[in-house]
Motif scaffolding. Structure first.
Motif, PDB file in Angstrom:
ATOM      1  N   GLY A 218      28.495 -19.050  81.285  1.00 47.16           N
ATOM      2  CA  GLY A 218      27.045 -19.355  81.194  1.00 47.16           C
ATOM      3  C   GLY A 218      26.373 -20.169  82.524  1.00 47.16           C
ATOM      4  N   TRP A 219      25.161 -20.417  82.461  1.00 51.39           N
ATOM      5  CA  TRP A 219      24.761 -21.190  83.694  1.00 51.39           C
ATOM      6  C   TRP A 219      24.757 -22.667  83.003  1.00 51.39           C
ATOM      7  N   GLN A 220      24.631 -23.641  84.315  1.00 49.55           N
ATOM      8  CA  GLN A 220      24.642 -24.836  83.890  1.00 49.55           C
ATOM      9  C   GLN A 220      23.821 -25.747  85.025  1.00 49.55           C
ATOM     10  N   ARG A 221      23.041 -26.844  84.690  1.00 52.60           N
ATOM     11  CA  ARG A 221      22.302 -27.577  85.565  1.00 52.60           C
ATOM     12  C   ARG A 221      22.341 -28.936  84.886  1.00 52.60           C
ATOM     13  N   LEU A 222      22.111 -30.045  85.641  1.00 57.96           N
ATOM     14  CA  LEU A 222      22.134 -31.143  85.127  1.00 57.96           C
ATOM     15  C   LEU A 222      20.544 -31.554  84.737  1.00 57.96           C
TER      16      LEU A 222
ATOM     17  N   VAL B 283      29.176 -20.518  85.577  1.00 59.70           N
ATOM     18  CA  VAL B 283      30.486 -21.039  85.110  1.00 59.70           C
ATOM     19  C   VAL B 283      31.329 -20.080  84.012  1.00 59.70           C
ATOM     20  N   ARG B 284      32.594 -19.777  84.381  1.00 57.37           N
ATOM     21  CA  ARG B 284      33.364 -18.952  83.496  1.00 57.37           C
ATOM     22  C   ARG B 284      34.430 -19.541  83.071  1.00 57.37           C
ATOM     23  N   MET B 285      34.859 -19.704  81.857  1.00 57.14           N
ATOM     24  CA  MET B 285      35.943 -20.448  81.347  1.00 57.14           C
ATOM     25  C   MET B 285      36.865 -19.253  80.531  1.00 57.14           C
TER      26      MET B 285
END
Length: 280
Positions: free
Chosen positions: A186-190, A241-243
């Motif tokens: 997914g996407w991440q931002r602070l 991000v991919r886990m």
């Protein structure tokens, strides 16, 4: 809500070069206050803890090497929110890299040990890369992870300081239909609006929920060991991000994480070994 820079701040205790175990080493100690908001359930997020330790390493390293480039950490115990002491031993300062040993302690007990290599990272494209960015729906078409995930049984305060938009294609586990690919992305931002940097990328590399959820293994996956590489300065904007899990067995799971910036460049990657804790 604390800004990331405030939540990871450290304060020097001393600069006594005589504290080091070897004459060629230099030790500096720092105080920090771990913020409970950067937690999953009642446990502090592992990437956040490493970011605090990396702040201390950067303060102790040569000014020519301001950025964490490689971090290898062993989590001995889970620290609680509140005061901690961080001891940084400078093992070597070279022309292009500083190598440091970092220990976080709480109530005189060691919590996390790490070896950190400090460099000066650049905002430059890779010369070659075999890691094309993960393909995701637009961020607004992905699921915004809430502080109170349905069915989780515990809150995730971290989701109030990190906005995570999960790919709906990997959310089958929330409906009782995991894909069993061992994949979360997914996407991440602070949430405070600041752009990612080499310190905050350590948070992005420890994605929530763990990939075990996509394998029908809900619960907690505490990190035992994590090795991270920060490759370059990220461009402004959210990251993808991919886990992915590789192997599960013996109550252990290993996961590989890749992070790409808004310029489609790989900016960070990590591998971690975690425990599998399934609620009864």
């Amino acid at each position: 809500m604390k800004e990331f820079s405030r939540a990871t701040a450290v304060r020097p205790r001393n600069e006594d070069e005589g504290d080091a175990a070897d004459a060629g080493e230099r030790r500096v100690e720092f105080d920090a206050d771990l913020d409970a908001q950067w937690s999953v359930g009642d446990k502090l997020h592992g990437g956040y803890v490493l970011a605090v330790m990396a702040r201390a390493a950067a303060r102790a390293a040569s000014p020519e090497h301001p950025h964490p480039a490689a971090v290898s950490a062993t989590f001995l115990r889970a620290p609680d929110p509140g005061p901690v002491v961080i001891a940084v031993d400078t093992l070597r300062e070279g022309r292009t890299v500083s190598q440091l040993r970092v220990r976080m302690s709480q109530d005189d007990r060691p919590m996390v040990e790490a070896l950190i290599c400090q460099e000066r990272l650049e905002d430059a494209d890779p010369w070659w890369s075999a890691a094309p960015p993960v393909e995701l729906p637009d961020r607004q078409d992905c699921f915004l992870a809430p502080k109170e995930p349905p069915g989780a049984g515990f809150p995730v305060p971290l989701m109030e300081v990190v906005e995570e938009h999960v790919d709906p294609g990997v959310l089958g586990f929330a409906l009782g239909e995991p894909s069993r690919r061992g994949l979360i992305q997914g996407w991440q931002r602070l949430a405070d609006g600041t752009d990612w940097d080499p310190f905050s990328l350590l948070v992005a590399l420890d994605m929530v929920p763990p990939a075990s959820y996509d394998l029908a293994l809900p619960g907690w996956a505490p990190t035992i060991q994590l090795t991270a590489y920060i490759r370059r300065l990220p461009a402004p904007g959210p990251v993808r991000v991919r886990m992915r899990a590789t192997d599960v067995g013996g109550d252990r799971i290993d996961e590989t994480v890749h992070v790409w910036d808004s310029k489609d460049r790989l900016v960070a990657q990590a591998t971690q070994l975690a425990a599998v804790r399934i609620p009864s």
